[in-house]
Each structure stands twice: as C-alpha cells, then as structure tokens.
Write a protein that holds these residues in place. Structure first.
Motif, PDB file in Angstrom:
ATOM      1  N   PRO A 314      19.097  28.406 -14.480  1.00 10.78           N
ATOM      2  CA  PRO A 314      18.845  27.030 -14.922  1.00 10.78           C
ATOM      3  C   PRO A 314      17.526  26.449 -14.422  1.00 10.78           C
ATOM      4  O   PRO A 314      17.304  25.255 -14.574  1.00 10.78           O
ATOM      5  CB  PRO A 314      20.019  26.272 -14.299  1.00 10.78           C
ATOM      6  N   ASP A 485      23.378  25.834  -9.604  1.00  8.04           N
ATOM      7  CA  ASP A 485      24.099  25.282 -10.744  1.00  8.04           C
ATOM      8  C   ASP A 485      23.717  23.813 -10.845  1.00  8.04           C
ATOM      9  O   ASP A 485      23.988  23.045  -9.933  1.00  8.04           O
ATOM     10  CB  ASP A 485      25.605  25.455 -10.505  1.00  8.04           C
ATOM     11  N   ARG A 487      24.612  21.793 -13.380  1.00  7.63           N
ATOM     12  CA  ARG A 487      25.379  21.099 -14.411  1.00  7.63           C
ATOM     13  C   ARG A 487      25.868  19.726 -13.974  1.00  7.63           C
ATOM     14  O   ARG A 487      26.123  18.868 -14.797  1.00  7.63           O
ATOM     15  CB  ARG A 487      26.568  21.965 -14.859  1.00  7.63           C
ATOM     16  N   PRO A 491      21.966  15.477 -17.192  1.00  9.36           N
ATOM     17  CA  PRO A 491      22.203  16.410 -18.290  1.00  9.36           C
ATOM     18  C   PRO A 491      20.888  17.028 -18.760  1.00  9.36           C
ATOM     19  O   PRO A 491      19.819  16.438 -18.601  1.00  9.36           O
ATOM     20  CB  PRO A 491      22.833  15.539 -19.376  1.00  9.36           C
TER      21      PRO A 491
END
Ligand SMILES: *[C@@H]1O[C@H](CO)[C@@H](O)[C@H](O)[C@H]1NC(C)=O
Ligand SMILES: *[C@@H]1O[C@H](CO)[C@@H](O)[C@H](O)[C@H]1NC(C)=O
Length: 568
Positions: A314, A485, A487, A491
C-alpha cells in the motif's frame, strides 16, 4: 577485539580455556571467525509488496521468508529511488548528491562512472583480507577501464555493465533519436561471456555463486555482492522473462504479466536457497552475514520506461519517486549471531550505512579507518544488540535537475505518533507517478503456506545450525508486524494528488506510512525545520555528472556487437 568476536568466542573459550583454543586451531581458521563472510543480495526493482514477509500471499518467496523470520526484518530501511544512485550509495557510504550521482541512472553510451577518487566497499573489505566477488549488475560506469569492477576492488565479476540485459540473450538496447542500438552485455571478468547465451540470468548467477563458494579457500573471508538483474524488466518487446514451467506453476495469478513477474521473483528466491545451501555445504553458513534488499521500489506504473508489474502497495509511488514506494526497501539481515532473537526492526537505516556497518562487522574499526565525511552511520552495534539506531535523519535525495527533494527526520519526543516526519518537495514523472499503483493485495493470507517455508532449501540449511522458528504463530506474528496496512487511515483517493511543487508536503510516517494526508499547513514549524536542513544539504551538492551520449564511439557495432569499454 570487537564485541562480535567476544560474543562468538566466549562460550568456546570458557569450555576449552582460551589458550587451548588458540593453540589448537590453525591461525587462519581462528582469524576467520573474527571476519564473517558477507553476502549482500541486491534485488533489482523488487517491490515492497512482492515478498511473503510483508503480508503478500501472491508470490511464493519461501527462502527469503525463512531467512527473514530467523533474522532481522529491516522495516525502516531506505534506499535511493533508482539503480545507479543506490549502488553508488551502497559502494561509497555517501549520499549520491555528494558524488554527482543523484540523477537518473547511467545509460548505455554515456561516458561517465562512479568517480574513482572514492574508495569503495570491496576495497575496504579487501584491506581486511576478504576475497571479493560481484555477480550480476554493476551499473556504475564502464566507458574507461578504470571504472570496471575488477579495477575497483573486486577479484571476479560475472555480469552486466549496464542497467539490465536480456535474461537469455544478454542483449541491452538503448533508443537514440528513434533508432534502437543493441549490444551484448555479459562479461566474465573483462571478456564478453558469449558461452552463457541461452542460460537464464538468475540461474547463471546463482550457479556461479555456488561455484565461488565451493572453490573458496577456507580460512579466508568472502565478500559476495550478489547484484541480481532480477527482477528488472528486460528489453523492449519482452519486458518479462522467466522459464515457462515456473510461469505455468503460478496460474492462479490471472494477470499474465504479473504472473511472469512472479515467476522471476520466484526464481530469485530459488537462487537464495541455492546460495544458502552451498554455504551450509562448505560449513560457511554459521559464519556468514546475509543482507537482502531491493535497490529501489518497483516501476509499478505501466507507462514506465521498463515496467515490471511489481507492486509497492500500500505504499505510495514507484521507482524513481521519493514516495515510500520508491525508497522504502523490502530488506532483512540474517546472521547466526542474531538467531536467538528474530525480530522486526524499526531501526532507521539508510543504504549509505552499510559501508561502515559491514566494515565493523568484518572486524575493521570504522572510527579510525574510514573517512570522517561519510554520510553512512555505523549501525553494527545497533543491529547486533538491538539498540536505538544512531541515525535521526536521512536525506532521501535532492535532484537539482528534476527539482525534487525529500528528507525524513525523527524527533526525540515522548509521543510515538509525532516522531517521524517526511518532507517532500516537487513531483515525479511530471506528476504521473505521485499516486498508488498495482494494488494486488489480497486479504492477509488465505494462501500463504508456512509449510512451504519450513520445507524450503534455506530453512533446511538453517536447521543444521540451530532450531529455527518452526512455530507458525511466531512466523505469523513477525509477518503481521512487518506488514503495513493503511486501510484504517484516510480512504484511498486515487485522484488525490498532493501538490508538493509550489510548497513542500509534510507527512507523519508514524500514523500515515502511506502518505495520504499532507500535514504541512498544520505544522509550519516542522516544515521550516526540515526545509532548512534540505537547504543546508543543497549547499554541499555536487552537480550531476551526466554526460551527452558518446556516439558513434560507443556503438556496439564497433566492438563485435558488445557494449564495451570504449574510451582509452
Ligand atoms: C489541519 O488543519 C486543518 C485546518 O487548517 C484542519 O481542518 C485539519 O483537520 C487539520 N488536520 C489535522 C490532521 O490535524
Ligand atoms: C563476436 O561475436 C560472436 C557472437 O556474435 C562470438 O561468437 C564471437 O566469439 C565474437 N568474437 C570475438 C573475437 O569476441
């Protein structure tokens, strides 16, 4: 006597009495334990998200994972955004802005190279008695003989001079005024190695590494710089090349290019298994440091000059950018001395640190023997004893031509969410690569197979030394810690483009490692501080030493179709 040696010898000395020990071993063998073998495995253009230990279950990398779970996962290790500068920083321990090498990579026919006034890593290790070998990619210039690896501290070389070459045909191409110039680029020492055409590059280098290890004289330490061309794209029209059988074994990866890329990564992983097994067979493994890293992030944007379908997700950005996806490298270090305490390290390390760090690991004294103006910081004790990193800031780069810059600073504050700040100035690829690319992430591990790790060559080699982590939960725990991560953060807005061109952008990497929220307006004092530091670095910048292409002088047509040293 340095601390490693003391640690290595203490139990033996206690058991035998130190005098008995010294009397019973030949001098050379005793010395060897003072100087571990050093293997640096440098992958080319491999992304953050292309290895198992960062949470991806897509590409099997069991051998790399086995070493990572039994060593130290370096989760805060920064490199330069492209090939040549990273290699220059690794070899010299200096920021590329201090070498004039902060710009784009050296291209074929470009008459330039890593300036010869700088003494480089293999030369330093040679001073300590090391045999030094480079396999794979040099990419630090070859237009004159004095720039070649054998003139710069390496005893042997099998590999390419340029930034890449075909995985089977070893051809490298460069487009000049619409014409594609093609030449052979594979050298054994300083002679074109035509005899290897048709052999897959990653296998060729790993076979050679095994041979070097087999023939290595006991009693002498070895430095092996395993600078794979994998997993860089090959030449036009066939960017990705891997043995078809391996590609077929990865059919669950639907996107065909990503599947071939995965096969290339998997072949590189095999190569690491072969290498570790060869070290085991020669009884060298217990005395070998293995450092793995990628030279920069993956060129995950499909309009890259040499895209490879890797993934930095990411993390933001790609190869060539100062976003985390360009400069935060998938890395680990393994050494039998670390075995009791595998861990995920957040120690702040920059690629320039390896020169003084490995020099100390090799038994040298980095305080007295190395130039005082190195940018690299000796991290050996920090790594070995799990102490705080001695680095509090890293210049990511200043590119005076592209007008971009980046710096990370760690502040010494009690609030762990306000320590790590990154300033980014400018934009990359004309703003085309400031976003997020190739989101291939699947949910944490439905497919990931710990048995595959336990049954791979590297893991089995480790079991001959000690009892490696077999507990799935231990490996899973490290894997979870090493996975980023985002998430839960802001957003992902694919259209969000931070405009860091007019005013710098500021990111808090503690809370926002994916660089989604520009906090510059909220933290003007921190912006000012980091910007001033950049200005100070700017004053010591050596302008880029890029040169116009030297054609037709360098044209392979003049040298039996090889990219050859051409200026004498
Ligand atoms: C930054 O400041 C703006 C107003 O200037 C505010 O709306 C925003 O919530 C602040 N962001 C953070 C993360 O503090
Ligand atoms: C010239 O190139 C060919 C391959 O195209 C090779 O077989 C031959 O050995 C080369 N000649 C010399 C003198 O290197």
């Amino acid at each position: 006597m340095n601390s490693v040696v003391r640690m290595a010898l203490a139990p033996v000395a206690a058991a035998l009495g130190v005098f008995a020990l010294l009397a019973s071993l030949p001098f050379a063998a005793a010395l060897q334990s003072f100087r571990p073998n050093i293997v640096v495995i440098l992958a080319d253009d491999m992304g953050w998200n292309d290895v198992g230990w960062h949470g991806s279950d897509q590409i099997p990398t069991p051998n790399l994972d086995a070493l990572a779970y039994n060593g130290i996962i370096l989760n805060n290790h920064y490199v330069q955004p492209v090939c040549t500068p990273s290699r220059a920083a690794l070899m010299t321990g200096r920021y590329p802005i201090h070498l004039g090498m902060q710009g784009s990579p050296i291209t074929p026919a470009e008459p330039t190279g890593l300036p010869t006034q700088f003494k480089i890593l293999p030369e330093y290790l040679r001073d300590l008695g090391y045999k030094t070998h480079i396999l794979g990619k040099w990419h630090l210039g070859y237009y004159r003989r004095q720039y070649l690896p054998l003139r710069r501290g390496f005893d042997s070389f099998l590999g390419v001079h340029n930034g890449y070459s075909g995985y089977y045909d070893y051809m490298a191409q460069w487009e000049v005024d619409g014409n594609l110039i093609t030449g052979f680029d594979l050298y054994k020492n300083e002679t074109p190695a035509w005899e290897n055409v048709g052999r897959y590059a990653t296998e060729l280098y790993s076979g050679e590494a095994v041979k070097l290890i087999k023939d290595h004289p006991t009693g002498e330490p070895m430095f092996l710089y395993m600078a794979h061309t994998g997993v860089h794209a090959s030449h036009r029209g066939r960017f990705l090349e891997a043995p078809q059988g391996r590609v077929n074994s990865l059919k669950y990866i639907i996107e065909p290019n990503r599947r071939t890329y995965a096969a290339m990564v998997s072949k590189l992983d095999d190569s690491v298994g072969e290498l570790v097994d060869a070290l085991r067979e020669r009884d060298m493994l217990s005395n070998t440091i293995i450092l793995f890293m990628s030279d920069n992030g993956a060129p995950a944007n499909l309009d890259a000059l040499y895209p490879n379908w890797g993934s930095n997700f990411p993390l933001r950005g790609v190869k060539g950018t100062l976003w985390e996806g360009g400069v935060r490298s998938p890395s680990f270090i393994w050494y039998s001395q670390f075995q009791t305490n595998p861990r995920v390290s957040d120690q702040f390390i920059h690629i320039t640190d390896w020169l003084p760090t490995l020099y100390t690991a090799a038994g040298g004294d980095s305080n007295t023997d190395l130039p005082v103006d190195l940018d690299g910081i000796d991290q050996w004790n920090a790594i070995l004893w799990n102490l705080a990193s001695r680095r509090f800031q890293a210049l990511l780069n200043i590119d005076e031509r592209e007008r971009s810059a980046g710096i990370i600073t760690k502040f010494d504050t009690p609030d762990p969410t306000r320590r790590t700040w990154k300033l980014v100035v400018g934009s990359f690829g004309r703003g085309n690569v400031d976003g997020f690319f190739n989101d291939v992430r699947s949910p944490l591990n439905p497919l990931y197979d710990y048995n595959r790790v336990i049954n791979c060559k590297a893991y089995r080699a480790l079991t001959t030394l000690f009892e490696p982590t077999t507990k799935e939960y231990k490996m899973a725990d490290m894997r979870r810690q090493a996975t980023i991560d985002c998430r839960d953060n802001a957003p992902l807005d694919r259209n969000f483009e931070p405009k860091c061109t007019e005013t710098p952008c500021l990111f808090n990497l503690d809370r926002d490692p994916c660089e989604k929220v520009d906090l510059a307006p909220n933290n003007t004092a921190i912006v000012a501080r980091l910007y001033n530091t950049l200005k100070v670095f700017r004053r010591s910048l050596v302008p880029q030493i890029h040169q116009p292409l030297d054609l037709p002088a360098a044209n392979p047509a003049r040298f039996n179709n090889t990219w050859s040293t051409w200026s004498f």
